[in-house]
Write an enzyme that holds these catalytic residues in place. Structure first.
Site, short mmCIF file in Angstrom:
data_model
loop_
_atom_site.label_atom_id
_atom_site.label_comp_id
_atom_site.label_asym_id
_atom_site.label_seq_id
_atom_site.Cartn_x
_atom_site.Cartn_y
_atom_site.Cartn_z
N GLU A 76 0.65 -1.25 -0.02
CA GLU A 76 -0.03 -0.03 0.13
C GLU A 76 0.82 1.51 0.12
O GLU A 76 0.74 2.12 -0.64
CB GLU A 76 -0.85 -0.20 1.06
CG GLU A 76 -2.10 0.80 1.01
CD GLU A 76 -2.84 1.33 2.19
OE1 GLU A 76 -2.67 0.61 3.50
OE2 GLU A 76 -3.72 2.24 2.31
N ASP A 77 2.00 1.42 0.72
CA ASP A 77 2.54 2.53 1.12
C ASP A 77 4.05 2.52 0.12
O ASP A 77 4.72 3.76 0.45
CB ASP A 77 2.78 2.98 2.49
CG ASP A 77 1.59 2.87 3.30
OD1 ASP A 77 0.70 3.38 2.65
OD2 ASP A 77 1.53 2.88 4.37
#
Ligand code: MN
Length: 712
Positions: A76-77
């Site tokens: 996600e990051d």
């Protein structure tokens, strides 16, 4: 923050066979990938996944879970891909991280916390692997522990979401400890004043008699010992949040709440639980309505304990919980405790389906890893949850379609739905919805429930609405059809048609109104000829037979212009007053003929249908019919007969080819099968005759199809 070797040691302390190398690689991978990213606390970002992994070791989870915990935010990051994780850490870790990434995306989609219950179910349904959920909860727990670093507006939102969604979720899977901690932090954030005043009050009471809890513990221990019960007793003040909840529920002030202390008596077995209860109730006054036996009737999440309220030692009102050690572990740790128990004795809590399934796997699995691998979440896998464009969640049974969704939103949306956008793309109304789909229903005031929908809707609400509509409109349809039939029949014979003539013959047909006669003719209970003969008793029938024969058995269009226009299907709803015959599957573009069927209105056949011969002697049933110029959107079924080479992939080639030509296979039957070919009957949803002809032409060009024609 846990250091790398500390984390590995923690895992090895309960799982000596843990994959040390993979754990080390995951720790370094997360550290590198998150690089210089910072948390709002100012700590390096990677401290977060490391702490999450630390929480997971408290649940004593397998190394796959710990590794997935370390990597949970990388996709996600950071620039990490699921494929990269799969290559480095294997399928399982990749799948779990993928699941967590999807959950994070769904979380952003949901704008509406009012629907917490559905959102919790969606999380459960999407967490195919129980480990996804456990890591999600550990992730939330760490975010809550560091909540005070966030900006105030963000804090309130996260706290509310935690109270609405994650604390109940932790309770749902029986993780009491996690639930209590999440609630405590969220409460202190959302209701600061209440929290502080309750805390102050608790401090005050503690100062008044700092020995109260130990004194009561000592008395209860003595009571148990004197009666020969082996027990360990513990006591605590209730948490500010649970005190506040009680105050809300009972609409009481803090002073009115007398039992702010809870004591726990833990004994060896179930028998001892009831013995201990007997001792407590014989020594102390029981407070009415505070007794609950969750051992004989456990809570839905598997929670087992006896609760009672008494005026206890020191004349203080207290709550006492009695349970075995095993119940206690399961109550506090939930699923994680089931896993931790795997080497010990049998596990309790066989009272709800998915736990029972967990246990069955547990019994068969030879090691804890295998247990967790096989523990697919069974909850809500019979449901799907979809978003409205505003972010509201709608829960539906599996296999639901946009029509079901529309009816779940509101019956007026269902009644008028003409189309649907799923995740922004226009899709057919019969499309099966998937978890997390965003569904936008397109409506038109001109629309009405279609009997076609009945073939694919699954919810009771949609089915009931369609039936209600059919009931209400069937008679109207029969009346419309009956009137048209009568008018045509009279006109064909150059007889005058009028209501006056009909009124005179009402008694002949046990009809009370002209509409009654129309309805009977439309429904096929009475033929138009019967009515005509009643109105004009002198008229001769012989002339009529000829007309029908010329219409049906010559396949060239009639030249007889004196006749009325054929009856148009337009305006009649398929499935009510008219329906398409299943023998010949007529399509728009086919020449067709109607047969008035007793009680069912008109069945439409293609003009060359073999079945028509059956009606040769009943000319009064025959009806000249045309498609009219209505644009009919509902799909029609065309049936194909074909020979397909019996070789790998041929069936795939066939369905691809049909799909490429916008046909939808809705049924497939193997009629005959030999070494070298299959003979198939294939039902395809098409717009009209031309569409089917195009598909046949395309199939004739295919190498795997040796013969194809429309089936009669
Ligand atoms: Mn996270």
């Amino acid at each position: 923050m846990l250091r790398q070797y500390e984390l590995v040691d923690l895992v090895k302390s309960y799982d000596p066979d843990a994959d040390e190398d993979a754990l080390n690689r995951a720790y370094v991978f997360a550290m590198k990938k998150h690089g210089a990213q910072l948390r709002t606390s100012g700590d390096p970002y990677y401290s977060h996944p490391v702490e999450v992994a630390g929480i997971l070791t408290k649940f004593k989870l397998d190394s796959t879970s710990i590794i997935a915990g370390l990597l949970h935010d990388t996709v996600e990051d950071t620039d990490t891909t699921v494929e990269e994780i799969r290559k480095l850490f294997g399928d399982q870790v990749a799948q779990i991280v993928d699941g967590l990434t999807k959950l994070a995306m769904i979380e952003q989609k949901s704008a509406n916390n009012k629907q917490a219950e559905n959102f919790r179910k969606l999380l459960l349904a999407m967490s195919e692997d129980i480990r996804v959920l456990l890591i999600k909860l550990a992730d939330r727990l760490h975010n809550m522990r560091t909540l005070h670093f966030c900006a105030p507006e963000k804090r309130a939102r996260i706290a509310k979401e935690t109270l609405d969604i994650y604390a109940p979720l932790a309770e749902r899977i029986g993780m009491q400890e996690v639930k209590t901690e999440l609630e405590g932090i969220a409460f202190a954030e959302l209701h600061k004043e209440a929290y502080e005043s309750i805390q102050a009050r608790l401090n005050f009471l503690r100062e008044q008699d700092s020995d109260l809890v130990p004194k009561i513990i000592a008395r209860l221990e003595k009571d148990m010992k004197e009666n020969g019960i082996k027990a360990s007793v513990s006591g605590r003040e209730k948490s500010p949040y649970s005190i506040w909840r009680k105050m809300q529920q009972k609409n009481a002030s803090f002073e009115q709440l007398s039992d702010i202390m809870a004591f726990r008596i833990i004994v060896d077995d179930v028998g001892a639980c009831y013995q201990a209860l007997g001792v407590v109730h014989s020594k102390y006054h029981m407070v009415p309505r505070r007794f609950k036996d969750y051992i004989s009737t456990p809570k839905p999440n598997g929670y087992k304990s006896i609760h009672t309220g008494v005026i206890g030692p020191e004349n203080t009102r207290i709550e006492i919980q009695i349970r075995t050690q095993e119940m206690h572990e399961v109550n506090e740790k939930g699923v994680a405790a089931h896993w931790a128990y795997k080497q010990g004795e049998r596990v309790v809590g066989k009272n709800f389906r998915w736990i029972r399934e967990l246990l069955e796997i547990l019994e068969q699995a030879s090691n804890p890893e295998e247990f967790l691998e096989n523990t697919k979440l069974e909850m809500y896998n019979d449901q799907v949850f979809c978003f409205t464009p505003k972010g509201d969640l709608i829960g539906l049974p599996v296999n639901s379609t946009p029509v079901d969704f529309a009816y779940a939103v509101h019956s007026s949306v269902g009644d008028t739905c003409v189309g649907a956008k799923i995740n922004g793309e226009i899709r057919p109304l019969r499309t099966v919805l998937q978890n997390g789909d965003q569904v936008e229903i397109l409506t038109s005031k001109a629309q009405h429930p279609s009997t076609e929908w009945d073939r694919f809707v699954v919810t009771g609400k949609a089915k009931a609405a369609i039936r209600r509509y059919v009931r209400a409109h069937k008679r109207d349809q029969f009346i419309t059809l009956g009137q048209q039939l009568l008018e045509r029949t009279f006109k064909n014979e150059n007889l005058e048609f009028g209501e006056k003539g009909l009124i005179n013959v009402l008694p002949n047909f046990e009809a009370e109104s002209i509409d009654d006669i129309y309805a009977k003719v439309g429904e096929g209970l009475v033929t138009a000829w019967d009515v005509m003969k009643a109105v004009y008793p002198a008229y001769k029938q012989s002339k009529l037979g000829k007309v029908v024969k010329s219409l049906t058995f010559s396949k060239t269009p009639r030249k007889d212009k004196s006749k009325a226009e054929p009856l148009k299907i337009k305006g009649l709803i398929p499935g009510m007053a008219v329906h398409y015959a299943g023998c010949c599957h007529p399509l728009p573009g086919d020449r067709i003929v109607g047969i008035v069927t007793t009680g069912k209105g008109v069945a439409i056949h293609t003009i060359d249908c073999k079945l028509l011969e059956k009606f040769a002697d009943e000319p009064e049933r025959w009806l000249d019919i045309s498609w009219g110029d209505a644009v009919d959107d509902s799909p029609h079924i065309g049936r194909l007969k074909l020979m397909l080479a019996n070789e790998p992939g041929s069936l795939g080639d066939l369905s691809n080819l049909i799909a490429r030509n916008n046909g939808n296979i809705c049924n497939l039957n193997i009629v005959n099968r030999t070494v070298s070919y299959f003979e198939l009957l294939v039902d395809v949803e098409v717009k009209d005759l031309k569409h089917l002809t195009d598909i046949i032409a395309a199939l004739r060009g295919s190498k795997v199809v040796s013969y194809v024609s429309r089936a009669g």
